[in-house]
Scaffold this motif. Structure first.
Motif, PDB file in Angstrom:
ATOM      1  N   GLY A   1       0.812  -1.210   0.000  1.00 15.89           N
ATOM      2  CA  GLY A   1       0.000   0.000   0.000  1.00 15.89           C
ATOM      3  C   GLY A   1       0.844   1.257   0.000  1.00 15.89           C
TER       4      GLY A   1
ATOM      5  N   LYS B   1       2.530   1.756  -3.357  1.00 13.05           N
ATOM      6  CA  LYS B   1       1.605   2.225  -4.386  1.00 13.05           C
ATOM      7  C   LYS B   1       1.499   3.746  -4.344  1.00 13.05           C
TER       8      LYS B   1
ATOM      9  N   VAL C   1      -8.385   6.571   0.988  1.00 12.16           N
ATOM     10  CA  VAL C   1      -8.828   5.188   0.872  1.00 12.16           C
ATOM     11  C   VAL C   1     -10.350   5.161   0.785  1.00 12.16           C
ATOM     12  N   PRO C   2     -10.925   4.468  -0.202  1.00 13.10           N
ATOM     13  CA  PRO C   2     -12.387   4.324  -0.252  1.00 13.10           C
ATOM     14  C   PRO C   2     -12.919   3.745   1.053  1.00 13.10           C
TER      15      PRO C   2
ATOM     16  N   ILE D   1     -13.693  -0.032   1.454  1.00 12.77           N
ATOM     17  CA  ILE D   1     -12.546  -0.928   1.591  1.00 12.77           C
ATOM     18  C   ILE D   1     -12.145  -1.057   3.062  1.00 12.77           C
TER      19      ILE D   1
ATOM     20  N   HIS E   1     -17.477   9.087  -5.030  1.00  9.52           N
ATOM     21  CA  HIS E   1     -16.472   8.564  -4.109  1.00  9.52           C
ATOM     22  C   HIS E   1     -16.848   8.843  -2.652  1.00  9.52           C
TER      23      HIS E   1
ATOM     24  N   LEU F   1      -5.789   7.555  -4.892  1.00  8.40           N
ATOM     25  CA  LEU F   1      -6.674   6.575  -4.275  1.00  8.40           C
ATOM     26  C   LEU F   1      -5.895   5.286  -4.010  1.00  8.40           C
TER      27      LEU F   1
ATOM     28  N   ASP G   1      -5.849   1.287  -2.015  1.00  9.75           N
ATOM     29  CA  ASP G   1      -6.729   0.195  -1.586  1.00  9.75           C
ATOM     30  C   ASP G   1      -6.216  -0.512  -0.335  1.00  9.75           C
ATOM     31  N   ASP G   2      -5.371   0.168   0.432  1.00 10.47           N
ATOM     32  CA  ASP G   2      -4.813  -0.394   1.662  1.00 10.47           C
ATOM     33  C   ASP G   2      -5.607   0.118   2.857  1.00 10.47           C
TER      34      ASP G   2
END
Length: 274
Positions: free
Chosen positions: A121, A124, A142-143, A146, A164, A244, A246-247
């Motif tokens: 993460g 990235k 982060v979304p 998730i 979002h 953005l 995803d972690d």
């Protein structure tokens, strides 16, 4: 490949917050970062990730002394009051670099209370910065879904920007210019962030008339992420972006009572800790 210095904030707030009062009522630990967490100080979990990243030049620890704990890594401790304001630590870190004739174009900012952050993460985020030449501010986000899927009842502050639903991550990319010239903004954002209210942050930005056309879209929930970024750029006369990620661990800090147990369960699972 561009490598960057990292400011790792590991001191404590000027006033002890509820989580530390709850977990350390006898004030045994100088700061939250030193709380025992699955066999080592909380901050060591973050250091271990940073230390493995090929994008990190050196980790500068702000808010702790070398004598506070036997921390391991490519570390340098910056002289600064543990309980100083966040902005005073930014300035102290930058002054420390300049005293060593180190003048980076940008600095990575992260915090000691995100033990769930993974190397994948973090890298990235760092990979996304490789082409951000000339930028003043880049935020990792982060979304929310998730985080919630990985850590149920996470209780994070969520920002809706168009389609979002985002949680501010604890990784930032700043230029020295922002630290030199942005005292009021940094202090205001720091105080508002503690209130966990994205709407209050938007109201602060809205004091800058140049941002109104874009922020109106945010308030009406029709904005794109690009609209929000452009509004921020206009408000503060800077080059900015959002990455953005995803972690879940980057968006889940240890801030509220109950976060310790949630993160303990999550870290045990993803990092295979007994």
């Amino acid at each position: 490949m561009r490598k960057f210095p990292v400011f790792l904030f590991a001191g404590r707030d000027e006033v002890r917050r509820d989580l530390l009062v709850h977990l350390d009522p006898d004030e045994q630990y100088k700061a939250k970062s030193l709380l025992p967490f699955l066999g080592k100080p909380l901050v060591q979990w973050v250091i271990d990730v940073l230390d493995q990243s090929e994008y990190v030049d050196k980790i500068y620890v702000l808010g702790l002394d070398e004598s506070d704990a036997n921390l391991r890594g490519n570390l340098e401790f910056v002289p600064v009051r543990s309980k100083g304001s966040l902005y005073s630590k930014y300035k102290a870190g930058l002054k420390h670099l300049r005293s060593k004739n180190i003048n980076p174009a940008n600095i990575i900012i992260t915090f000691s209370d995100i033990p769930g952050m993974t190397l994948e993460g973090f890298n990235k985020f760092m990979e996304a910065l490789q082409d951000k030449v000339g930028y003043d501010f880049v935020l990792g986000a982060v979304p929310a879904d998730i985080i919630e899927k990985a850590i149920p009842n996470s209780e994070r502050a969520v920002a809706q920007i168009g389609k979002h639903f985002l949680v501010q991550g604890d990784v930032l990319f700043l230029s020295p210019r922002v630290i030199d010239e942005g005292k009021d903004a940094i202090i205001s954002f720091s105080n508002l962030r503690k209130k966990r209210s994205f709407r209050q942050i938007l109201k602060f930005i809205a004091k800058k008339p140049k941002s109104w056309s874009k922020l109106l879209k945010v308030f009406l929930k029709i904005a794109t992420l690009e609209d929000a970024v452009v509004g921020f750029e206009r408000a503060f006369d800077c080059k900015a972006d959002v990455v953005l990620l995803d972690d879940p661990g980057i968006g889940m800090d240890m801030d509220l009572p109950g976060d310790y147990e949630k993160l303990e369960k999550y870290v045990k699972k993803i990092k295979k800790v007994e």
